[in-house]
Design a protein around this motif. Sequence first.
Motif: not given
Length: 237
Positions: A71, A74-75, A77
């Motif tokens: 996550v 991909e983002g 973050l």
Amino acid sequence: MSGVSRLEPVPAVALWSDQSIHIPTVCLDPAGIHHQGPENRFEDGLLWPQVAGTPTGAPRYAEVNPLLQRVAMEGLLCQIGMGPATRSPKGVLWLLHQPEGTRDDPVRDWAGGENVLDPPVCLFHARDAAGTCPELRRGHEAFWVGDSELVGVAGLYYPPDQAQPVDRTIPLDSPETRFLVATALIRELRNVSPVDLADPLLPVDPVPCNAQPDGAAPMKRCPARPSPFTSSPLDLN
């Protein structure tokens, strides 16, 4: 206070002692591998393990929750707060340990790009981690990264002609990914600009990426332990 351990922010992507990574029974056929029963398979077709339990107990800094690493990567973050990583006109902020310059931990070759498992960071958590994480306190490098393409995946590879799986990194566009249980995404960092986290031109009091409306930032802190990310070079050949 003498005798009191320094408390380190726990990366959101770290695994906890009350959690475990579970790979269900793997079934192999010419088209690839699949799990018996429910699967963690996403839009890109990659098969991921399952993470059981809750993020409680003690942080296991040397282990990463593969689903949260995915996550964050991909983002783009922050790996510590799981909010948006800090951006500037020069790119996204990354914080990495300083290589020792050895065979197992060579100096980074930015001219040819650098493959990393580490997600980016926000400025608040970068400064915090640089001052509290033992590995980063020994030496760290911060960069604005202009280009950070997802290029590969690490995981457990099940060769069609062998009985036992092996650890392997594979390019994302390779057909061999259909025989892989993924554990981490890999980004190639290019067009980097070094940044001094103490630069007075940077915000003096940056807002945490996971700040709440009242300004508070939820964060778990525990006695410092090793970084969860590998320092070994990632070869996608």
